[in-house]
Design a protein around this motif. Structure first.
Motif, PDB file in Angstrom:
ATOM      1  N   CYS A 174       0.829  -1.211   0.000  1.00  0.00           N
ATOM      2  CA  CYS A 174       0.000   0.000   0.000  1.00  0.00           C
ATOM      3  C   CYS A 174       0.863   1.261   0.000  1.00  0.00           C
ATOM      4  O   CYS A 174       0.552   2.240  -0.695  1.00  0.00           O
ATOM      5  N   ALA A 175       1.945   1.248   0.777  1.00  0.00           N
ATOM      6  CA  ALA A 175       2.839   2.411   0.809  1.00  0.00           C
ATOM      7  C   ALA A 175       3.496   2.626  -0.547  1.00  0.00           C
ATOM      8  O   ALA A 175       3.623   3.766  -1.027  1.00  0.00           O
ATOM      9  N   LEU A 176       3.903   1.528  -1.172  1.00  0.00           N
ATOM     10  CA  LEU A 176       4.509   1.598  -2.503  1.00  0.00           C
ATOM     11  C   LEU A 176       3.526   2.193  -3.505  1.00  0.00           C
ATOM     12  O   LEU A 176       3.874   3.049  -4.325  1.00  0.00           O
ATOM     13  N   ALA A 177       2.276   1.742  -3.425  1.00  0.00           N
ATOM     14  CA  ALA A 177       1.256   2.221  -4.358  1.00  0.00           C
ATOM     15  C   ALA A 177       0.931   3.692  -4.127  1.00  0.00           C
ATOM     16  O   ALA A 177       0.856   4.482  -5.077  1.00  0.00           O
ATOM     17  N   ARG A 178       0.746   4.064  -2.875  1.00  0.00           N
ATOM     18  CA  ARG A 178       0.349   5.442  -2.591  1.00  0.00           C
ATOM     19  C   ARG A 178       1.423   6.429  -3.019  1.00  0.00           C
ATOM     20  O   ARG A 178       1.121   7.529  -3.504  1.00  0.00           O
ATOM     21  N   ALA A 179       2.690   6.050  -2.860  1.00  0.00           N
ATOM     22  CA  ALA A 179       3.783   6.937  -3.267  1.00  0.00           C
ATOM     23  C   ALA A 179       3.766   7.203  -4.770  1.00  0.00           C
ATOM     24  O   ALA A 179       4.333   8.194  -5.234  1.00  0.00           O
ATOM     25  N   ARG A 180       3.096   6.315  -5.514  1.00  0.00           N
ATOM     26  CA  ARG A 180       3.036   6.462  -6.975  1.00  0.00           C
ATOM     27  C   ARG A 180       1.646   6.850  -7.466  1.00  0.00           C
ATOM     28  O   ARG A 180       1.370   6.810  -8.665  1.00  0.00           O
ATOM     29  N   GLY A 181       0.750   7.183  -6.540  1.00  0.00           N
ATOM     30  CA  GLY A 181      -0.594   7.604  -6.927  1.00  0.00           C
ATOM     31  C   GLY A 181      -1.470   6.480  -7.436  1.00  0.00           C
ATOM     32  O   GLY A 181      -2.399   6.711  -8.220  1.00  0.00           O
ATOM     33  N   ILE A 182      -1.206   5.245  -6.982  1.00  0.00           N
ATOM     34  CA  ILE A 182      -1.955   4.068  -7.428  1.00  0.00           C
ATOM     35  C   ILE A 182      -2.909   3.640  -6.318  1.00  0.00           C
ATOM     36  O   ILE A 182      -2.536   3.593  -5.141  1.00  0.00           O
ATOM     37  N   LEU A 183      -4.139   3.307  -6.678  1.00  0.00           N
ATOM     38  CA  LEU A 183      -5.125   2.839  -5.712  1.00  0.00           C
ATOM     39  C   LEU A 183      -4.914   1.359  -5.401  1.00  0.00           C
ATOM     40  O   LEU A 183      -4.376   0.608  -6.223  1.00  0.00           O
ATOM     41  N   THR A 184      -5.373   0.934  -4.209  1.00  0.00           N
ATOM     42  CA  THR A 184      -5.258  -0.474  -3.822  1.00  0.00           C
ATOM     43  C   THR A 184      -6.618  -1.010  -3.391  1.00  0.00           C
ATOM     44  O   THR A 184      -7.345  -0.375  -2.632  1.00  0.00           O
ATOM     45  N   LEU A 185      -6.944  -2.189  -3.890  1.00  0.00           N
ATOM     46  CA  LEU A 185      -8.165  -2.916  -3.538  1.00  0.00           C
ATOM     47  C   LEU A 185      -7.754  -4.309  -3.091  1.00  0.00           C
ATOM     48  O   LEU A 185      -7.082  -5.029  -3.828  1.00  0.00           O
ATOM     49  N   TRP A 186      -8.188  -4.695  -1.891  1.00  0.00           N
ATOM     50  CA  TRP A 186      -7.776  -5.974  -1.316  1.00  0.00           C
ATOM     51  C   TRP A 186      -8.965  -6.897  -1.116  1.00  0.00           C
ATOM     52  O   TRP A 186     -10.036  -6.466  -0.696  1.00  0.00           O
ATOM     53  N   ASP A 187      -8.744  -8.172  -1.422  1.00  0.00           N
ATOM     54  CA  ASP A 187      -9.682  -9.244  -1.094  1.00  0.00           C
ATOM     55  C   ASP A 187      -9.278  -9.755   0.289  1.00  0.00           C
ATOM     56  O   ASP A 187      -8.219 -10.357   0.455  1.00  0.00           O
ATOM     57  N   GLY A 188     -10.143  -9.517   1.271  1.00  0.00           N
ATOM     58  CA  GLY A 188      -9.782  -9.858   2.650  1.00  0.00           C
ATOM     59  C   GLY A 188     -10.429 -11.108   3.198  1.00  0.00           C
ATOM     60  O   GLY A 188     -10.320 -11.381   4.397  1.00  0.00           O
ATOM     61  N   CYS A 189     -11.075 -11.920   2.337  1.00  0.00           N
ATOM     62  CA  CYS A 189     -11.916 -12.985   2.895  1.00  0.00           C
ATOM     63  C   CYS A 189     -11.124 -14.091   3.580  1.00  0.00           C
ATOM     64  O   CYS A 189     -11.668 -14.793   4.429  1.00  0.00           O
ATOM     65  N   GLN A 190      -9.830 -14.271   3.250  1.00  0.00           N
ATOM     66  CA  GLN A 190      -9.028 -15.274   3.956  1.00  0.00           C
ATOM     67  C   GLN A 190      -8.185 -14.656   5.072  1.00  0.00           C
ATOM     68  O   GLN A 190      -7.394 -15.361   5.707  1.00  0.00           O
TER      69      GLN A 190
END
Length: 379
Positions: A174-190
């Motif tokens: 998430c930190a890597l993505a945010r530093a580059r302006g990229i959104l993150t979507l996570w599948d948390g079911c497991q």
């Protein structure tokens, strides 16, 4: 943690050996009791249908705050859903896309979110890029960073993968993505209910999950986390966008409110037995022991990670000379062990979900059964 006492509160554990919490969790009696009590308010004639509907809607409106408290978020960031797929649909359908926008996925995604991303590519011309997983955290991070380009719009990963149970370094990604302006979507079911999850600490933008696996809540319940400062960019699919409203504006319709009484009961149950850290510690100890015992059986390959930074309570294995479905069927029919075969094909295997309520006797039965099958496969 008194596992025997806990098991007494979970009626479904009385039947056979249950090692498939990653498929459907075994709910404590308090969950079904909460739902039944809700239905009886109308069935017993104490409330008219419309009064009952309003009472259940009011009760459900209190659940986002409870979910937020359990998972380190604000109540205004939680939408109630029916499933993980619901949450993915809300996010992928609510963002604006341009042809050529890239979405990163891993090499081990569950079919439901994978198909949601494939549908996005079909509708909007998005490009799907796959990141090959590894058991090493640093290797995963390096591969994610290499896959990012100026067109990367969204990183769409499982927090814990469905087949091998690999725990991804979500905070670092998430930190890597945010530093580059990229959104993150996570599948948390497991992940939710199996491991401690702190959504604010993780730093993700969106987090979608159901509640009926490791959270032990009813089928047909789930939630979507939408970080407050990205709610400006996500448009609801069924109503006008109100930037000042909460994440509940993203809900697709009226939820089955009475079922969310069960979600509240499951969160209460998990808090009472020690909370996420105690639950994770109990499952981790048992999973590590099972990993070692299976690895010692000739002809058995353990697919799951044993590294502390990427392992979870899912232990997946394969037997040389047998297909995963063949092993799964034999375990169920000959030893009454409930588990499931994997989606992956290299190798095909069997996924074992080691939960906090899994007993030592259940794991002993599994190891004896796998030893027998591996011996038979060598003949």
């Amino acid at each position: 943690m008194d596992v025997a006492e806990i098991r007494d509160q979970i009626p479904g554990l009385r039947f056979g050996v249950y090692l498939n919490t990653g498929g459907v969790g075994q709910a404590p009696a308090s969950v079904s009791q909460a739902i039944t009590a809700g239905y009886r308010l109308m069935a017993d004639g104490r409330l008219s249908p419309i009064d009952w509907y309003e009472a259940m809607s009011k009760a459900a409106s209190e659940i986002p705050a409870k979910i937020a408290d359990f998972f380190g978020a604000d109540s205004t960031e939680i939408a109630l859903t029916m499933s993980t797929g619901d949450g993915f649909g809300m996010v992928l359908g609510g963002l604006r896309w341009e042809p050529g926008d890239e979405v990163l996925i891993t090499s081990e995604e569950h079919p439901v979110p994978l198909q949601a991303v494939q549908g996005l590519a079909d509708r909007e011309g998005a490009v799907i890029k796959e990141v090959e997983l590894d058991h090493g955290k640093d290797v995963i991070l390096e591969r994610v960073e290499r896959a990012i380009t100026p067109r990367t719009r969204l990183i769409c990963f499982s927090h814990v993968t469905t087949d091998s149970g690999t725990l991804l370094p979500a905070g670092e990604i998430c930190a890597l993505a945010r530093a580059r302006g990229i959104l993150t979507l996570w599948d948390g079911c497991q992940a939710v209910g199996q491991l401690p999850v702190d959504l604010h600490g993780m730093g993700c933008d969106f987090y979608a999950t159901n509640c009926y696996k490791w959270l032990l809540a009813p089928i047909g319940t789930g939630f979507l986390y939408v970080r407050r400062d990205v709610q400006q960019a996500l448009k609801p699919l069924r109503r006008p966008h109100d930037p000042s409203a909460s994440a509940r504006q993203y809900e697709m319709g009226s939820p089955a409110s009475v079922l969310y009484l069960g979600v509240g009961a499951s969160l209460d149950f998990m808090t009472c037995i020690g909370g996420p850290r105690a639950i994770a510690a109990e499952a981790s100890r048992k999973a590590e022991g099972l990993w070692a015992r299976l690895d010692a059986i000739p002809g058995v390959q353990v697919v799951s990670s044993r590294r502390p930074e990427t392992r979870s309570g899912i232990v997946t294995f394969a037997i040389a000379g047998m297909e995963g479905d063949e092993v799964s069927t034999a375990l169920r029919q000959r030893w009454q062990i409930v588990q499931r075969g994997t989606y992956m094909t290299d190798p095909t295997g069997v996924r074992i979900s080691v939960a906090f309520y899994t007993s030592d006797a259940e794991l002993d039965t599994l190891v004896e059964a796998v030893t027998t099958l591996a011996g038979e496969a060598k003949r």
